[in-house]
Design an enzyme around this catalytic site. Structure first.
Site, PDB file in Angstrom:
ATOM      1  N   LEU A  65       0.816  -1.212   0.000  1.00 21.44           N
ATOM      2  CA  LEU A  65       0.000   0.000   0.000  1.00 21.44           C
ATOM      3  C   LEU A  65       0.848   1.260   0.000  1.00 21.44           C
ATOM      4  O   LEU A  65       0.409   2.313  -0.461  1.00 21.44           O
ATOM      5  CB  LEU A  65      -0.933   0.013   1.200  1.00 21.44           C
ATOM      6  CG  LEU A  65      -2.018  -1.068   1.225  1.00 21.44           C
ATOM      7  CD1 LEU A  65      -2.784  -1.022   2.536  1.00 21.44           C
ATOM      8  CD2 LEU A  65      -2.967  -0.908   0.058  1.00 21.44           C
ATOM      9  N   LYS A  78       1.279  -2.467   8.944  1.00 19.83           N
ATOM     10  CA  LYS A  78       2.548  -1.732   8.893  1.00 19.83           C
ATOM     11  C   LYS A  78       3.623  -2.568   9.563  1.00 19.83           C
ATOM     12  O   LYS A  78       3.504  -2.925  10.742  1.00 19.83           O
ATOM     13  CB  LYS A  78       2.441  -0.379   9.578  1.00 19.83           C
ATOM     14  CG  LYS A  78       3.809   0.311   9.737  1.00 19.83           C
ATOM     15  CD  LYS A  78       3.696   1.724  10.265  1.00 19.83           C
ATOM     16  CE  LYS A  78       3.410   2.694   9.163  1.00 19.83           C
ATOM     17  NZ  LYS A  78       3.458   4.104   9.612  1.00 19.83           N
ATOM     18  N   GLY A  82       8.791   6.571   6.639  1.00 19.27           N
ATOM     19  CA  GLY A  82      10.036   6.585   7.385  1.00 19.27           C
ATOM     20  C   GLY A  82      10.171   5.464   8.391  1.00 19.27           C
ATOM     21  O   GLY A  82      11.266   4.988   8.673  1.00 19.27           O
ATOM     22  N   GLY A 129       8.335   2.434   8.307  1.00 17.24           N
ATOM     23  CA  GLY A 129       8.069   1.082   7.864  1.00 17.24           C
ATOM     24  C   GLY A 129       7.330   1.039   6.543  1.00 17.24           C
ATOM     25  O   GLY A 129       7.191   2.045   5.836  1.00 17.24           O
ATOM     26  N   ASP A 153       1.983  13.972  15.156  1.00 20.02           N
ATOM     27  CA  ASP A 153       2.364  14.036  13.746  1.00 20.02           C
ATOM     28  C   ASP A 153       1.114  14.095  12.864  1.00 20.02           C
ATOM     29  O   ASP A 153       1.013  13.388  11.861  1.00 20.02           O
ATOM     30  CB  ASP A 153       3.222  12.821  13.380  1.00 20.02           C
ATOM     31  CG  ASP A 153       3.921  12.992  12.031  1.00 20.02           C
ATOM     32  OD1 ASP A 153       4.064  14.142  11.582  1.00 20.02           O
ATOM     33  OD2 ASP A 153       4.323  11.973  11.436  1.00 20.02           O
TER      34      ASP A 153
END
Length: 626
Positions: free
Chosen positions: A30, A52, A34, A36, A146
């Site tokens: 997909l 992930k 940074g 994974g 984030d």
């Protein structure tokens, strides 16, 4: 954790991609980031998942693992309507991973890049949805840290916030040097950019930036190098000239430089409702037609790959008298799913025959069907920063039931001796003729050889009497120390260090960063820093964690030179350096670095930076002492 696809949505697996992660058979790629790589897979019932897999270099850092484990456990408590819930995870394996529900929609960043700015109503609905998501995230004791357009996915019934809190796992570890930013510069809050302070109000600032980005199609603090963007966030006002008037009240308050002046999430939602001409209700028409059409493309998921044939010859099929070891339950195979561990069941359950997953040995009970135990969402006390006037959204959404195929159990155990019912004993082999004479002769020969070998191992009596020590049969004295070889140098070219930033030689690559404690680089712990006093114009190039030496033009920069020079200092004025000047830096950790000065930015720039080349010999000081 995310599922925002790239331009081609579903990329085929490559040779270096794993086929199975935690029992989930991977179907497509997909995207990657940074921390994974993200894959598409399916639950046993056929629901799509986004998995992930954390990069290997992070897996080797104990501090990252500790924080990742904490953040995943906290993220499992988040079950909001506007978040992608965590379904499964493994924080203890060789390569940690995290699985969430797959969201069939583009990221906000991708949608704006393809279709441009969204209309005001879509922006208001997105802002309300993200505010509700943040309310649930904060209620679980998590600060996103984030929040950015790439971490907001656009589903048919509203936005979905992903990757909440996971960025904290990489914070304050040496691994942030590998290219992972804890917080994206263009969407950081001023206190986060200047001092690393993070609170729920930090996410509110990012929410204001996201709303403006969605309405304008660009960042309100401009583009360019990260240090220039961060400077504008900390010291300048955002450019809201292109922002629609309806959105200015909510965006302006969210982007207040002082966290205390920013609105609560409840107030954000109220401001959005006040700005809308009609009631805000999420529905199928919340996105423009062009963006909504791209959602249909992502619903055409690739089919699960068939289970590949085993690479080696299959084991012989078990006989009806063989039964599985206790706890090795037979689980029917599901599309895209290969279980690596299941809960212990009745010992009468049988192992499947080779080539027939889920096969049941005749005469034994059939394994129970796959069930998911109910794990009701526990009640958590609301932190002090939560808004008491805003109840957690329910909307009749039942708590998510955590599946019972949790990782960490390992693969099902093979057949063991205690689980095997032996058949009739085999007929004894016929006796072999005795060869007594050969046995005796062999024993005599072995004894002679043993005496010869033992004599060769005894110390030479002439060694202490001035015998020939240079012969081929001599050996080094036991006390002779062997010097470790010098470490191999690692070079990094063109590192830009903004003013008042530092770096560490242990990082690979060394990455300039501000002192995390906010004490300033002169009082920090950096192996190398660039300091500029904005009031007096004083500029220093130095170390807060060792010594440095400015080499003369006649001295050639090398590991031997850096070890030999002794005229140490801790700071050098930038006026002493010219293009090509070389400085030896010896850190307290034992790393030796040759820094070559390559100049600085123009003196008229508000945020200046210098450029250096580094050659690092890690642990070179320790090897020199051995």
């Amino acid at each position: 954790m995310g599922s925002a696809p790239s331009a081609d949505f579903f990329q085929p697996l490559k040779a270096d991609d794993p086929a199975v992660v935690g029992g989930y058979r991977l179907v497509a790629v997909l995207g990657s980031g940074g921390m994974g790589k993200v894959y598409l897979s399916y639950t046993p019932g056929g629901r799509p998942l986004a998995i992930k897999v954390i990069r290997p270099e992070f897996s080797e850092d104990p501090e990252f693992r500790r924080r990742f484990r904490q953040e995943v456990r906290a993220a499992e408590r988040v079950q909001g309507l506007y978040t992608a819930p965590v379904i499964d995870s493994d924080t203890e394996g060789a390569q940690p991973w995290l699985a969430t529900a797959y969201v069939p929609g583009p990221s906000l960043a991708d949608a704006v890049a393809r279709h441009g700015a969204l209309p005001v109503r879509s922006v208001l609905l997105l802002t309300v949805g993200v505010a509700e998501a943040l309310h649930v995230i904060h209620g679980a004791g998590i600060v996103h840290r984030d929040l950015k357009p790439a971490n907001v996915l656009l589903a048919s019934d509203g936005p979905r916030v992903i990757d909440f809190g996971i960025a904290r796992a990489a914070d304050s570890t040496a691994l942030t040097s590998t290219g992972v930013s804890v917080g994206t510069p263009a969407f950081m809050a001023p206190e986060q950019a200047s001092a690393g302070t993070v609170t729920p109000a930090t996410d509110v600032f990012a929410l204001g930036q996201i709303a403006a980005f969605t309405a304008i199609g660009a960042s309100v603090f401009g583009d360019g190098p990260s240090h220039a963007v961060l400077y504008r966030i900390v010291h300048e006002d955002p450019d809201l000239s292109a922002l629609p008037a309806e959105l200015r009240p909510v965006v302006t308050r969210c982007l207040s430089r002082d966290p205390a002046d920013r609105p609560t999430l409840t107030e954000v939602i109220e401001l959005c409702h006040a700005a809308s001409e009609s009631p805000l209700r999420q529905g199928e028409d919340w996105l423009p037609q062009a963006v909504a059409g791209s959602l249909t493309e992502r619903l055409q998921l690739p089919a699960p790959a068939p289970t590949p044939a085993p690479a080696h010859a299959p084991a012989p099929a078990p006989t009806p008298t063989e039964v599985s070891a206790p706890g090795a339950a037979a689980v029917p195979a599901a599309p895209g799913y290969t279980p690596t561990g299941v809960a212990a069941s009745a010992p009468t359950q049988t192992a499947p025959a080779a080539g027939a997953p889920g096969a049941v040995v005749p005469g034994h009970p059939t394994p129970p069907p796959y069930t998911q135990p109910s794990h009701a969402q526990p009640s958590y006390a609301q932190p002090s920063y939560a808004q008491p006037s805003y109840p957690p959204p329910q909307h009749g959404h039942p708590p998510y039931s955590q599946p019972s195929y949790a990782p960490g159990h390992g693969t099902p155990p093979p057949f063991h001796a205690q689980g095997f019912v032996p058949g009739p004993p085999a007929a004894p082999a016929p006796p072999r003729p005795k060869r007594t004479g050969l046995i005796v002769a062999g024993a005599v020969v072995a004894a002679v050889v043993g005496l010869v070998v033992l004599g060769s191992l005894l110390p030479d009596g002439n060694a202490d009497k001035g015998g020939d020590k240079g012969s081929g049969g001599g050996s080094a004295s036991p006390g002779a120390a062997q010097k470790r070889p010098d470490p191999q140098p690692v070079s990094y070219q063109g590192i830009e260090m903004p003013q008042n930033h530092q770096l560490m030689f242990a990082d690979n690559p060394p990455r300039p960063a501000e002192e995390p404690t906010g004490a300033g680089v002169l009082y920090g712990h950096g192996d190398l820093f660039y300091y500029r006093d904005t009031m007096f114009g004083d500029e220093k190039f130095g170390t807060a964690n060792g010594k440095l030496v400015l080499l003369n033009n006649s001295e050639k920069g090398s590991l031997e030179t850096c070890r030999a020079v002794t005229r140490f200092t801790e700071k050098i004025g930038l006026d002493q350096l010219t293009d090509g000047s070389q400085v030896c830096v010896l850190s307290k950790a034992g790393h030796i670095t040759l820094a070559t000065f390559r100049g600085r930015s123009g003196v008229k720039e508000e945020t200046r930076f210098i450029t250096v080349d580094l050659t690092v010999w890690r642990n070179a000081e320790a090897s020199a002492k051995d």
